[in-house]
Design an enzyme around this catalytic site. Structure first.
Site, PDB file in Angstrom:
ATOM      1  CB  THR A   1      41.926  32.239  25.145  1.00 32.27           C
ATOM      2  OG1 THR A   1      40.802  33.019  25.565  1.00 32.27           O
ATOM      3  CG2 THR A   1      41.900  32.090  23.634  1.00 32.27           C
ATOM      4  CG  ASP A  43      44.339  41.443  34.799  1.00 31.21           C
ATOM      5  OD1 ASP A  43      43.963  42.608  34.543  1.00 31.21           O
ATOM      6  OD2 ASP A  43      43.586  40.571  35.260  1.00 31.21           O
ATOM      7  N   GLY A 101      43.195  43.934  37.556  1.00 31.00           N
ATOM      8  CA  GLY A 101      44.154  43.113  38.272  1.00 31.00           C
ATOM      9  C   GLY A 101      43.440  42.084  39.118  1.00 31.00           C
ATOM     10  CG  MET A 150      36.130  54.842  30.496  1.00 29.57           C
ATOM     11  SD  MET A 150      36.289  56.340  31.472  1.00 29.57           S
ATOM     12  CE  MET A 150      37.152  57.396  30.310  1.00 29.57           C
ATOM     13  NE  ARG A 153      37.261  45.321  29.545  1.00 34.92           N
ATOM     14  CZ  ARG A 153      36.568  44.197  29.547  1.00 34.92           C
ATOM     15  NH1 ARG A 153      37.026  43.159  30.213  1.00 34.92           N
ATOM     16  NH2 ARG A 153      35.431  44.092  28.902  1.00 34.92           N
TER      17      ARG A 153
END
Length: 622
Positions: free
Chosen positions: A275, A303, A347, A461, A463
């Site tokens: 992004t 991460d 990760g 869950m 995130r």
């Protein structure tokens, strides 16, 4: 630059770089050097009267903020006219009088000369007017490295300090801002959105703030959403993003056309590495077209692999939530004989969440991250360690980052996975399910032991939850830093903390490379000391041996096929040569799991013990 006088402050030892070390008590900066740098003169040419004036002011506390060397922020003067250049990334670089190097961020005046400035309305805001020294000086910078040799203090890379400026380049009533979120979810996105809206509204009096729905493609495929403090009042209590998000969709021409057609002059982009690369492209295109548009990036990656900055928002929340999964795995494992709890955490290329969650938990016996390749069989391998730990304590917990073991899985499977997602990231094989299969099968076949393995994948869950208190405060600082930078006319920058001081970093600098866990650092040493896990130092030797075995097996298969072909006959069932081999079936966009080629039934991933639940398969896209 050496100190020009030893009379400045008694008890100080001044070094070549201009730093002073007090033999007893508080450390102070060399006033002679400070005066000289301010005037752009050699220290030896500074009058003793001026030095004495500064000394008295310093002792009264008038200059303490700028010149105390144990603080991270140092005032580094910039000689713009004669010592400016570009580095390899095309970033503006200035060299200060004391030898400091400033990697500066772009400014609207770089391509639009003669822009008028306006007084910052925060001067008249009662909430901020009482704050002493609230406005940031143009010469204030943040040192990238704070642990330096005493003779080199003041040297090295610096970045422009974030914060409100005395003069701004936008009239608040003429500002038309927009906010867009891209990439995967992360705790704290809604908090950043809320604080950008409320900060623009209450601090600068901006009344036109738009939300771009659905990521980058929302610029040209969807209508905008009007944002006000009322509409975003309680969104920080929810996970996800109220603006929705997506991967890909970065059609540069259409995006900048939309910005131009809608008269948007401030763009706030929340997202990770890909992004931010898109944000830099938008800035470059706005610059090429000569638009007065400030593009500000707010780095988002759960991460924590964004380079330069201390950490990304949502990381603390993710580590905290990961403790729940690790605790559940530990309870399950210690409640049965030969119990093993396996937890897969986020990760892709860096194992920060796995490392910090392991250190915080103290219940983890082994942590596997992408930066440390591991192997299974032989001396010092994972299987040997698992069996040893189970014999010692009867149970154990393994934490594995989703990007760990990818090369090892590729070596042990027939098909290599070269697929990518919409953001260009390589789709990962599921290391969690793979380890479940390998460990259970090996213990059953080699040791005749049943391994009671419980596999937990809490990724989605974690995130989706709202950010915790620490991340909420952090998101507020990021949002306000981005607002102040955009109003001050900076563009093409990312805001973030370096050594706990927020600053503006060129986007090109941030996306030049990703950050990985430094396994030669003390933090990884602390983890190794906590888990007592193997260091897998024989990885290269084991992998090379496995490659030779794979090559021999492949050669044997080819020879057998050649023999059968030359005889013109085949055994019954040979028309399906893959009958007894495992193939990979895609499930979702990130992982594959092995299945039997004959009936497309899952390989023995679930436990051989009757009634044990089958581990869930990660189907959703990130």
């Amino acid at each position: 630059m050496a100190c020009c006088s030893t009379r400045i402050s008694p008890g100080l030892h001044t070094c070549a770089g201009g730093a002073c070390v007090q033999r007893s008590g508080r450390a102070e900066a060399c006033l002679g050097v400070s005066v000289a740098e301010e005037k752009g003169l050699s220290a030896l040419r500074v009058s003793s009267e001026k030095i004495e004036e500064r000394r008295k002011g310093f002792l009264k506390g008038e200059y303490h903020r700028k010149f105390v060397m144990h603080a991270v922020v140092m005032e580094v003067p910039v000689v713009r006219e004669t010592r400016m250049g570009l580095n390899l990334n095309g970033t503006k670089v200035y060299t200060g009088a004391g030898g400091a190097i400033l990697e500066d961020v772009p400014h609207l005046t770089d391509w639009l000369s003669g822009l008028p400035t306006y007084p910052n309305p925060l001067k008249y805001n009662p909430a901020y007017s009482a704050a002493r020294q609230y406005f940031v000086e143009e010469t204030d910078t943040v040192a990238k490295d704070v642990v330096v040799n005493i003779n080199d203090v003041g040297h090295g890379i610096h970045f422009r300090r974030a914060g409100p400026r005395d003069q701004i380049y936008f009239k608040p009533e003429e500002v038309r801002a927009c906010i867009v979120t891209c990439g995967g979810l992360c705790p704290g996105i809604n908090t950043v959105i809320r604080e950008i809206v409320c900060g623009l509204w209450t601090q600068y009096g901006v009344r036109e703030i738009l939300g771009i729905d659905g990521g980058y493609r929302g610029f040209y495929s969807k209508n905008t959403i009007d944002l006000t403090p009322k509409t975003v009042n309680d969104i920080h209590k929810r996970g996800g993003t109220v603006l929705q998000t997506s991967r890909g969709g970065h059609d540069l021409g259409k995006i900048v056309d939309s910005i131009q057609d809608r008269d948007i002059n401030q763009v706030y982009i929340i997202g990770g590495d890909g992004t931010q690369k898109g944000a830099n492209a938008i800035y470059e295109e706005c610059k090429r077209r000569g638009l007065k548009v400030a593009v500000a990036g707010i780095p988002k990656t759960i991460d924590n692999d964004i380079d330069v900055i201390d950490k990304s928002f949502g990381f603390d929340t993710a580590v905290e939530e990961a403790q729940r999964a690790i605790n559940a795995a530990h309870v399950e494992a210690e409640s049965v004989q030969n119990g093993l709890g396996l937890v897969k955490l986020m990760g892709r290329y860096s194992g920060y969440i796995a490392m910090h969650a392991t250190l915080a938990s103290r219940d983890v016996d082994c942590c596997l991250i992408p930066e440390v390749p591991f192997y299974l069989h032989g001396s010092g391998g994972l299987i040997e360690f698992v069996r040893k730990r189970l014999r010692e304590s009867g149970h154990m917990v393994i934490v594995v980052a989703e990007g760990a073991g990818q090369e090892l899985m590729a070596e042990s499977t027939v098909n290599n996975n070269d697929l990518k997602d919409a953001s260009g990231n390589k789709l990962l094989l599921d290391v969690g399910l793979w380890l479940c299969t390998i460990l259970k099968d090996h213990f059953q076949a080699e040791f005749r032991e049943t391994l009671n393995l419980k596999y937990i994948d809490p990724k989605y869950m974690i995130r989706a939850i709202p950010s915790n208190a620490s991340d909420n405060v952090y998101c507020t600082l990021l949002a306000h830093g981005a607002i102040h930078g955009a109003m001050a006319g900076y563009s093409g920058f990312t805001v973030g903390p370096i050594n706990n001081r927020h600053c503006y970093i060129p986007i090109k600098r941030v996306v030049a490379k990703s950050r990985n866990v430094n396994v030669a650092d003390r933090m990884w040493a602390r983890l190794m000391s906590s888990t007592n896990q193997p260091n897998f130092s024989r990885y290269e030797e084991v992998v090379q041996r496995q490659r030779k075995l794979n090559a021999q097996k492949q050669e044997e298969v080819e020879n057998e096929k050649s023999t059968l072909s030359s005889n013109g006959a085949s055994k019954p069932g040979n028309e399906r040569a893959t009958e007894d081999e495992s193939v990979l079936i895609h499930s979702g966009d990130r992982q594959e799991f092995p299945v039997s080629a004959g009936g497309l039934q899952p390989s023995p991933i679930s436990s051989p013990v009757a009634g044990e639940p089958t581990p869930s398969v990660d189907h959703a896209a990130p």
